[in-house]
Design an enzyme around this catalytic site. Structure first.
Site, PDB file in Angstrom:
ATOM      1  N   SER A 236      42.116  43.435  36.479  1.00  0.00           N
ATOM      2  CA  SER A 236      40.718  43.419  36.440  1.00  0.00           C
ATOM      3  C   SER A 236      40.267  43.158  35.121  1.00  0.00           C
ATOM      4  O   SER A 236      41.184  42.961  34.127  1.00  0.00           O
ATOM      5  CB  SER A 236      40.231  44.796  36.883  1.00  0.00           C
ATOM      6  OG  SER A 236      40.573  45.847  36.116  1.00  0.00           O
ATOM      7  N   LYS A 237      39.087  43.409  34.659  1.00  0.00           N
ATOM      8  CA  LYS A 237      38.349  42.931  33.541  1.00  0.00           C
ATOM      9  C   LYS A 237      39.077  43.868  32.303  1.00  0.00           C
ATOM     10  O   LYS A 237      39.059  43.624  30.992  1.00  0.00           O
ATOM     11  CB  LYS A 237      36.884  43.175  33.534  1.00  0.00           C
ATOM     12  CG  LYS A 237      36.254  42.092  34.154  1.00  0.00           C
ATOM     13  CD  LYS A 237      34.655  42.037  34.084  1.00  0.00           C
ATOM     14  CE  LYS A 237      34.029  40.693  34.999  1.00  0.00           C
ATOM     15  NZ  LYS A 237      32.529  40.830  34.729  1.00  0.00           N
ATOM     16  N   ARG A 238      39.517  45.244  32.872  1.00  0.00           N
ATOM     17  CA  ARG A 238      39.898  45.937  31.833  1.00  0.00           C
ATOM     18  C   ARG A 238      41.327  45.637  31.160  1.00  0.00           C
ATOM     19  O   ARG A 238      41.537  46.301  30.065  1.00  0.00           O
ATOM     20  CB  ARG A 238      40.064  47.491  32.263  1.00  0.00           C
ATOM     21  CG  ARG A 238      41.149  47.558  33.480  1.00  0.00           C
ATOM     22  CD  ARG A 238      41.444  49.136  33.963  1.00  0.00           C
ATOM     23  NE  ARG A 238      42.586  48.980  35.050  1.00  0.00           N
ATOM     24  CZ  ARG A 238      42.350  48.873  36.197  1.00  0.00           C
ATOM     25  NH1 ARG A 238      40.715  48.713  36.809  1.00  0.00           N
ATOM     26  NH2 ARG A 238      43.350  49.105  37.178  1.00  0.00           N
TER      27      ARG A 238
END
Length: 475
Positions: A252-254
């Site tokens: 994910s974006k993290r």
């Protein structure tokens, strides 16, 4: 049989790394089998689908070089390839199921459905629809429709059946139909749900192999039930492993950038991205680097693992560096030129080309060129602490004085003459060559690492090199 695969993204954002990997596997399998690769845009999510996202999908596919044989912006006999242009088709097939008693109208409100879920949860049961609307008579159904009551259409899931999937990657997977509820196939706005539209489209577009992420595995028994209800021929299913971050959680974006275009903007080459995406869940022996031609020759579903793949930026960086070094130098110069001009102003392209050529074996991503080459374009460049320490070492300034004299008296300012000057001074002083090079490098670059010192001096030019040595001597 002609192999036909498809990539069917929902245009709700940029092309994600996971989606790109799915597209690549479908593209490779179709191309390696002499088949067709189809792009279908599943844009029925009215709240989230946008034209910008559709363009982002095209841009991502174009960047990777994943061309499609049929789909938007291409010819094809099974279009249209945008689902919003196929609503009349879904209505026709939903009506067919209604007519055959394999689907039914459901008028239950959101509140009623929430109440059912709550009651199921209290009983520790699966949150299945309780089939309330199957008890309505035909007359009651028609009256409710006539009175304008909103409704959905649900598929009547067969009871007490085992639904088997002979997956090409995971092997046999069995689901109990009683654990699956009567799912919605047409929403109250007249748009189809994913499972229903996908089955209708895959059948009509004659898709032979459905290759997708294993997060879709739970959808497959519902889709198989629909295939059987329509008496459609089943395609072959292959569920490829999920992509995880280094923390073993879904990417994910993290974990950093996740869209393909973001990696393009960060300076990754398309061939490096293709190679890396292919290795996320697939392999051939212990090899790491594959050209596009080699992938087309070697790719098979037999080489796809069941285990999740971990997205490792360090490995991607390594691959990108390998491809930069394999690339035609002029191509890398073309990538670097606008970045350098933007950072340091207009400069002659021949000068830029000479500078970039010195760093081809040091670049990891293209934008690195800006920071690496600062001292070629700016006289007030930053000195690292290690470089300053090299200038402070005992005897360093005396070496610079004597080196300046050697360089000034060199017959010509080229690598061969410069090397003679350096080696001559080292011999005179009875020291290793590094003792001469280190203070010089610090003085003219502000760093302890650079391309070959003779190359750097030659490109900087005699005047600039002597000025920088003078500046270091008086600092």
């Amino acid at each position: 049989m002609t192999v036909r695969t498809r990539f069917a993204p929902s245009p709700t954002g940029a092309l994600h790394v996971g989606g790109a990997r799915t597209a690549l596997f479908n593209w490779l399998f179709a191309r390696s089998q002499g088949g067709k690769f189809i792009l279908r845009v599943e844009d029925t999510d009215q709240l989230r689908s946008t034209d910008e996202a559709v363009k982002a999908i095209y841009d991502g596919m174009d960047f990777l070089g994943l061309d499609w044989d049929e789909g938007p912006k291409a010819d094809g006999s099974f279009g249209p390839y945008m689902q919003t242009e196929r609503l009349h088709i879904y209505k026709e097939y939903a009506d067919k199921l209604l007519k055959e008693g394999k689907a039914y109208y459901c008028f239950c409100t959101t509140e009623e459905l929430n109440k059912q879920r709550k009651e199921a949860a209290e009983k520790k049961e699966a949150p299945k629809y309780n089939k309330t609307c199957t008890k309505l008579t035909q007359e009651e159904v028609q009256n409710r429709i006539k009175n304008g009551l909103p409704y959905v259409i649900r598929f009547a899931m067969p009871e007490s059946e085992k639904i088997e999937i002979d997956d090409l990657i995971r092997g046999k997977v069995v689901f109990e139909s009683d654990l699956l509820d009567d799912f919605v196939i047409m929403k109250s706005d007249g748009f189809p749900t994913y499972n229903f539209a996908a089955v209708v489209d895959d059948h009509l577009m004659q898709i032979t192999h459905i290759i997708r992420g294993d997060d879709h595995l739970s959808n497959t028994p519902r889709q198989i039930a629909l295939y059987e209800a329509f008496a459609f021929e089943l395609p072959k299913f292959a569920h490829i492993p999920m992509i995880l971050g280094n923390d073993k959680k879904r990417l994910s974006k993290r974990h950093g950038a996740t869209s393909v275009i973001a990696y393009k903007d960060m300076g990754y080459l398309p061939e490096a991205m293709i190679n890396y995406l292919a290795r996320l869940g697939w392999g051939h022996k212990d090899e790491e680097i594959f050209s596009r031609e080699e992938l087309l020759k070697m790719f098979s579903l037999d080489g796809v693992t069941k285990n999740p793949a971990v997205f490792d930026v360090e490995k991607l960086n390594w691959l990108n560096g390998q491809y930069i070094r394999k690339a035609i130098p002029e191509r890398i110069v073309d990538f670097c030129e606008p970045l350098l001009i933007n950072a340091y102003g207009d400069h002659d392209i021949k000068h830029i080309s000479k500078i970039v050529s010195l760093f081809l074996d040091r670049l990891v991503v293209i934008p690195d060129i800006v920071e690496l080459t600062e001292y070629f374009f700016k006289d007030n460049f930053t000195f690292t602490e290690k470089a300053l320490n090299n200038l402070k070492k005992e005897g360093a300034l005396q070496i610079l004085k004597e080196l300046k004299e050697k360089i000034s008296n060199a017959e010509s300012f080229n690598k061969e003459e410069l090397e003679k000057a350096f080696k001559g001074l080292a011999a005179e002083k009875g020291v290793k060559l590094g003792v001469i090079i280190h203070p010089c490098r610090a003085a003219i670059t502000g760093r302890t690492e650079s391309p070959g010192i003779y190359d750097v001096i030659e490109v900087l030019g005699k005047e600039k090199v002597l000025e920088r040595i003078d500046k270091a001597l008086v600092s």
